[in-house]
Design a protein around this motif. Structure first.
Motif, PDB file in Angstrom:
ATOM      1  N   TYR A 144      29.059  29.141   2.285  1.00 40.37           N
ATOM      2  CA  TYR A 144      29.083  30.214   1.349  1.00 40.37           C
ATOM      3  C   TYR A 144      28.004  31.351   1.501  1.00 40.37           C
ATOM      4  CZ  TYR A 144      29.789  32.876  -3.085  1.00 40.37           C
ATOM      5  OH  TYR A 144      29.891  33.957  -3.821  1.00 40.37           O
ATOM      6  N   GLU A 145      26.924  30.967   1.355  1.00 39.22           N
ATOM      7  CA  GLU A 145      25.686  31.729   1.555  1.00 39.22           C
ATOM      8  C   GLU A 145      25.675  32.213   2.881  1.00 39.22           C
ATOM      9  OE1 GLU A 145      22.646  28.994   0.388  1.00 39.22           O
ATOM     10  OE2 GLU A 145      23.046  29.181  -1.782  1.00 39.22           O
ATOM     11  N   GLU A 146      25.777  31.382   3.933  1.00 39.61           N
ATOM     12  CA  GLU A 146      25.585  32.016   5.356  1.00 39.61           C
ATOM     13  C   GLU A 146      26.714  32.831   5.367  1.00 39.61           C
ATOM     14  OE1 GLU A 146      24.091  31.644   9.251  1.00 39.61           O
ATOM     15  OE2 GLU A 146      23.464  31.014   7.258  1.00 39.61           O
ATOM     16  N   GLY A 175      27.597  35.113   3.234  1.00 42.38           N
ATOM     17  CA  GLY A 175      27.152  36.181   2.645  1.00 42.38           C
ATOM     18  C   GLY A 175      26.135  36.911   3.675  1.00 42.38           C
ATOM     19  N   PRO A 207      26.550  28.458  -6.678  1.00 44.30           N
ATOM     20  CA  PRO A 207      26.476  29.544  -5.868  1.00 44.30           C
ATOM     21  C   PRO A 207      26.327  31.133  -6.375  1.00 44.30           C
ATOM     22  CG  PRO A 207      28.858  29.006  -6.583  1.00 44.30           C
ATOM     23  CD  PRO A 207      27.891  28.111  -7.170  1.00 44.30           C
ATOM     24  N   GLY A 208      25.675  31.792  -5.666  1.00 39.77           N
ATOM     25  CA  GLY A 208      25.435  33.125  -6.168  1.00 39.77           C
ATOM     26  C   GLY A 208      26.823  33.952  -5.940  1.00 39.77           C
ATOM     27  N   ASP A 254      26.120  26.080   1.508  1.00 39.50           N
ATOM     28  CA  ASP A 254      25.413  26.683   2.440  1.00 39.50           C
ATOM     29  C   ASP A 254      26.351  27.723   3.291  1.00 39.50           C
ATOM     30  OD1 ASP A 254      23.371  25.177   1.676  1.00 39.50           O
ATOM     31  OD2 ASP A 254      23.627  23.547   3.207  1.00 39.50           O
ATOM     32  N   ARG A 314      34.965  33.911   2.315  1.00 38.35           N
ATOM     33  CA  ARG A 314      33.816  33.581   1.388  1.00 38.35           C
ATOM     34  C   ARG A 314      34.528  33.433   0.006  1.00 38.35           C
ATOM     35  NH1 ARG A 314      30.091  36.878  -1.928  1.00 38.35           N
ATOM     36  NH2 ARG A 314      28.068  35.783  -2.080  1.00 38.35           N
TER      37      ARG A 314
END
Length: 395
Positions: free
Chosen positions: A174-176, A178, A27-28, A172, A239
């Motif tokens: 987690y990124e969403e 963001g 993850p970023g 996904d 998040r």
């Protein structure tokens, strides 16, 4: 172990290697602002900003909830299928097979071992026959447990694949999140920099009769702005929690993979080795029993020869000794003579002592007789003096 189970366990090795080799994305950690985002990301952020309707409270409250829909579907599917993976049954099977083998004591092979009082009371079989019966029981238990382990292995492999999917969907999500956070912050910046100041200016320009309604609309806009700020904060917390769940999923996967590898190694390597060793134990014991039977026969023969020779020697010594003895042993005669002499001497001594005691007794009797005469004479003289005094007349 059954041949079919062994073949299935060997075939599962390739599947285990394939599952273990699947790479997982990382993850970023940083949020990308709308101004600094690349064109595709910026477009995605604007798309999520369009979902906001600042005049609709429900729109603000549900902002970002659509991102979790697919993740919930995956989680619910896993719960409905396996209700989250539980390594307990597989661990119990491994512990069961170890307990079965540990309960198999090779010391029970000793046929010379004395049965305990409880074994005698309950009439248990001889050690080796009991061992053979227990060996058959152990074999059946191993077959049953290995079959259970193979089933657990398939279930764990399925769980690992499901966790891979859950990890991807969680990443996904987690990124969403963001993107939604960036969209919310961009919307807040837009409200603070443009929308609210414009509304303030518009309200200030209204006639006095309309200012009350305009001021209320401004307060509602500011309240909606604060609600959005709180919602963005909640999304940031979500998040963070989501990011923490990612290594948890990875850890569960690693545990599953380790357990699957251990089960497979047990089925392919350990169980056949145990069975071989148990079979060798039975064969070795049978050979040992045969060797001990031969040894016992030889030992009995040697014991008979040694015992007979020893008995002959002892009997010959007794017979020859008795033959060489006289009717009376000189020692017995000497002892009898000494006892006789001692008896005569004791008799003479006792007679002398008796004579001396009689002489002393005679002297003592004479002394007592003399003493008695003197006492009687003294008593008579005292009586005569008393009678003479009584006859004198008084003046």
């Amino acid at each position: 172990m059954d041949t079919t189970i062994r073949q299935q366990a060997e075939l599962a090795t390739a599947e285990i290697a394939e599952v273990a080799a699947i790479p997982l994305r990382e993850p970023g950690t940083e949020l990308v602002a709308l101004e600094a985002a690349p064109a595709p990301v910026a477009e995605a952020i604007r798309k999520r900003m369009d979902e906001l309707d600042m005049t609709n409270t429900q729109s603000i409250i549900s902002f970002g909830s659509a991102a979790q829909a697919e993740l919930q579907q995956i989680s619910q599917a896993m719960l409905a299928d396996v209700k989250n993976k539980d390594v307990g049954p597989a661990g119990d099977s491994l512990r069961g097979i170890v307990s079965t083998i540990r309960g198999f004591s090779v010391s029970e092979l000793d046929v010379r071992r004395k049965r305990s009082w409880w074994e005698k009371l309950t009439g248990k079989a001889a050690p080796f026959s009991n061992f053979l019966a227990k060996f058959e029981n152990v074999q059946s238990q191993i077959d049953k447990v290995t079959d259970d382990l193979l089933k657990h292995e398939h279930v764990l492999l399925k769980d690992i694949k499901s966790l891979d999917m859950l990890y991807e969907k969680t990443l996904d999500f987690y990124e969403e999140l963001g993107l939604y956070i960036s969209a919310g912050e961009a919307k807040l910046a837009e409200l603070d920099a443009t929308t609210i100041p414009a509304k303030e200016a518009a309200v200030a320009a209204l006639p006095e009769d309309d200012k009350m309604i305009g001021s209320q609309e401004l307060r509602d806009m500011r309240a909606a702005r604060d609600d959005l700020e709180r919602r963005v904060h909640d999304l940031k917390l979500t998040r963070q929690v989501t990011m923490q769940s990612l290594p948890s999923i990875r850890l569960v996967q690693e545990n599953d993979k380790s357990l699957v590898t251990k089960i497979n190694s047990t089925l392919v390597n350990t169980v056949p080795l145990w069975e071989t060793q148990l079979a060798q134990a039975v064969t070795i014991q049978r050979s040992r029993e045969a060797a001990e039977a031969v040894r016992d026969a030889n030992d009995l023969t040697n014991e008979l020869l040694t015992a007979n020779a020893k008995n002959l020697r002892e009997a010959n010594a007794v017979v020859r000794t008795e033959m060489e003895r006289g009717v009376f042993d000189i020692e017995a005669v000497r002892q009898a003579n000494e006892d006789l002499v001692a008896t005569i001497n004791e008799s003479l001594q006792i007679a002398d002592e008796g004579k001396a005691r009689r002489a002393e007794a005679e002297k003592e009797l004479e002394h007592m007789e003399k003493e008695l005469r003197e006492t009687l004479a003294s008593a008579k003289a005292r009586d005569a003096s008393s009678d003479a005094g009584a006859s004198v007349p008084t003046a």
